[in-house]
Design a protein around this motif. Structure first.
Motif, PDB file in Angstrom:
ATOM      1  N   ARG A   1      19.377   4.852 -32.351  1.00  0.00           N
ATOM      2  CA  ARG A   1      20.363   4.342 -31.223  1.00  0.00           C
ATOM      3  C   ARG A   1      20.802   3.290 -31.581  1.00  0.00           C
ATOM      4  NH1 ARG A   1      16.854   7.009 -26.816  1.00  0.00           N
ATOM      5  NH2 ARG A   1      15.691   4.924 -27.083  1.00  0.00           N
ATOM      6  N   ILE A   2      20.041   2.558 -32.404  1.00  0.00           N
ATOM      7  CA  ILE A   2      20.139   1.008 -32.361  1.00  0.00           C
ATOM      8  C   ILE A   2      21.734   0.812 -33.363  1.00  0.00           C
ATOM      9  CG2 ILE A   2      19.560  -1.221 -33.609  1.00  0.00           C
ATOM     10  CD1 ILE A   2      16.829  -0.387 -32.651  1.00  0.00           C
ATOM     11  N   GLY A   3      21.797   1.492 -34.340  1.00  0.00           N
ATOM     12  CA  GLY A   3      22.698   1.419 -35.114  1.00  0.00           C
ATOM     13  C   GLY A   3      22.824   0.062 -36.142  1.00  0.00           C
ATOM     14  N   ARG A   4      21.817  -0.478 -36.337  1.00  0.00           N
ATOM     15  CA  ARG A   4      21.554  -1.597 -37.211  1.00  0.00           C
ATOM     16  C   ARG A   4      20.280  -1.535 -37.659  1.00  0.00           C
ATOM     17  NH1 ARG A   4      22.494  -3.783 -32.293  1.00  0.00           N
ATOM     18  NH2 ARG A   4      24.619  -4.406 -33.145  1.00  0.00           N
ATOM     19  N   PRO A   5      19.916  -2.501 -38.813  1.00  0.00           N
ATOM     20  CA  PRO A   5      18.690  -2.587 -39.346  1.00  0.00           C
ATOM     21  C   PRO A   5      17.626  -2.806 -38.360  1.00  0.00           C
ATOM     22  CG  PRO A   5      20.262  -3.755 -40.834  1.00  0.00           C
ATOM     23  CD  PRO A   5      20.881  -3.127 -39.592  1.00  0.00           C
ATOM     24  N   ALA A   6      16.484  -2.150 -38.505  1.00  0.00           N
ATOM     25  CA  ALA A   6      15.294  -2.448 -37.390  1.00  0.00           C
ATOM     26  C   ALA A   6      14.020  -2.557 -38.092  1.00  0.00           C
ATOM     27  CB  ALA A   6      15.292  -1.334 -36.459  1.00  0.00           C
ATOM     28  N   TYR A   7      13.135  -3.440 -37.902  1.00  0.00           N
ATOM     29  CA  TYR A   7      12.052  -3.661 -38.243  1.00  0.00           C
ATOM     30  C   TYR A   7      10.882  -3.306 -37.387  1.00  0.00           C
ATOM     31  CZ  TYR A   7      13.822  -6.338 -41.882  1.00  0.00           C
ATOM     32  OH  TYR A   7      14.595  -6.728 -43.281  1.00  0.00           O
ATOM     33  N   ALA A   8       9.791  -2.852 -37.614  1.00  0.00           N
ATOM     34  CA  ALA A   8       8.558  -2.539 -36.797  1.00  0.00           C
ATOM     35  C   ALA A   8       7.775  -3.455 -36.855  1.00  0.00           C
ATOM     36  CB  ALA A   8       8.000  -0.988 -37.223  1.00  0.00           C
ATOM     37  N   LEU A   9       7.186  -3.752 -35.525  1.00  0.00           N
ATOM     38  CA  LEU A   9       5.995  -4.914 -35.154  1.00  0.00           C
ATOM     39  C   LEU A   9       5.291  -4.446 -34.234  1.00  0.00           C
ATOM     40  CD1 LEU A   9       5.606  -7.905 -35.550  1.00  0.00           C
ATOM     41  CD2 LEU A   9       7.269  -8.352 -33.690  1.00  0.00           C
TER      42      LEU A   9
ATOM     43  N   GLY B   1       3.084  -5.564 -38.131  1.00  0.00           N
ATOM     44  CA  GLY B   1       2.706  -6.531 -37.418  1.00  0.00           C
ATOM     45  C   GLY B   1       2.289  -6.633 -36.256  1.00  0.00           C
ATOM     46  N   ASP B   2       3.229  -7.375 -35.295  1.00  0.00           N
ATOM     47  CA  ASP B   2       2.697  -7.716 -33.755  1.00  0.00           C
ATOM     48  C   ASP B   2       4.147  -8.134 -33.131  1.00  0.00           C
ATOM     49  OD1 ASP B   2      -0.173  -9.236 -33.579  1.00  0.00           O
ATOM     50  OD2 ASP B   2       0.544  -8.659 -35.721  1.00  0.00           O
ATOM     51  N   ARG B   3       4.067  -8.674 -31.887  1.00  0.00           N
ATOM     52  CA  ARG B   3       5.478  -8.956 -31.155  1.00  0.00           C
ATOM     53  C   ARG B   3       6.178 -10.181 -31.385  1.00  0.00           C
ATOM     54  NH1 ARG B   3       6.768  -6.242 -26.487  1.00  0.00           N
ATOM     55  NH2 ARG B   3       7.506  -7.480 -24.911  1.00  0.00           N
ATOM     56  N   ALA B   4       7.378  -9.817 -31.516  1.00  0.00           N
ATOM     57  CA  ALA B   4       8.326 -11.011 -31.752  1.00  0.00           C
ATOM     58  C   ALA B   4       8.359 -11.996 -30.557  1.00  0.00           C
ATOM     59  CB  ALA B   4       9.624 -10.299 -32.029  1.00  0.00           C
TER      60      ALA B   4
END
Length: 186
Positions: A138-146, A183-186
């Motif tokens: 749904r985002i439509g842009r690059p996403a990183y998992a944290l 990783g962890d929370r932004a």
């Protein structure tokens, strides 16, 4: 990969930054530290030598003073991305996204968290890989998992559509920092 500094969990961010693979980014979160500019300048020097990007967390003024590559915004500050982009059009701007609504910020990439249980004191209930994949679509842009990403959990992210991982502790003694795995929370 995005390496998020943390004054408690990663007290020597320069040592971690010096092991990151080319193309990774350091997200320096000063949290009001009195030596923030000095630390940011040291991280910038490491970033330049190693082919990394340096983003400053939640402080576009500090980012401008040290010549950083951009900023990372916590979810609550994501609406400021428009103002920051107008002032610094070449900057890389990322923002935390803990739900689909926040992921609509006008940024270059979002950092979605928490994916797995995390040691971060601010980590919320983990999304898990299935909900992460739905959100990324749904985002439509690059996403990183944290959040809770490790050598063990990273494999569960392969089909989610994320472009990379982000973390704090995962880079402390992990081959991920040396390019031997993902990783962890932004």
């Amino acid at each position: 990969m995005l390496y998020f500094t943390d004054p408690v969990r990663t007290p020597n961010p320069e040592a971690v930054a010096a092991r990151l693979t080319r193309g990774s980014a350091i997200v320096y979160r000063a949290f009001g530290a009195p030596d923030a500019q000095a630390v940011a300048l040291r991280l910038k020097a490491i970033a330049r030598r190693r082919g990394l990007k340096l983003l400053i967390g939640a402080d576009d003024a500090l980012a401008a003073r040290v010549g950083a590559d951009g900023v990372h915004l916590p979810e609550r500050l994501a609406p400021h991305a428009v103002r920051i982009r107008a002032k610094h059009p070449s900057w890389l701007i990322t923002a935390a996204a803990h739900g689909p609504r926040a992921a609509r910020a006008v940024v270059d990439a979002v950092v979605v968290s928490a994916i797995f249980p995390s040691n971060s004191p601010s980590a919320g209930k983990p999304l898990g890989p299935i909900r992460l994949a739905q959100m990324v679509r749904r985002i439509g842009r690059p996403a990183y998992a944290l959040g809770g990403v490790s050598q063990t959990t990273a494999a569960r992210l392969l089909a989610t559509g994320v472009v990379g991982i982000a973390g704090v502790e995962v880079f402390l003694s992990s081959p991920l920092a040396e390019g031997k795995g993902e990783g962890d929370r932004a």
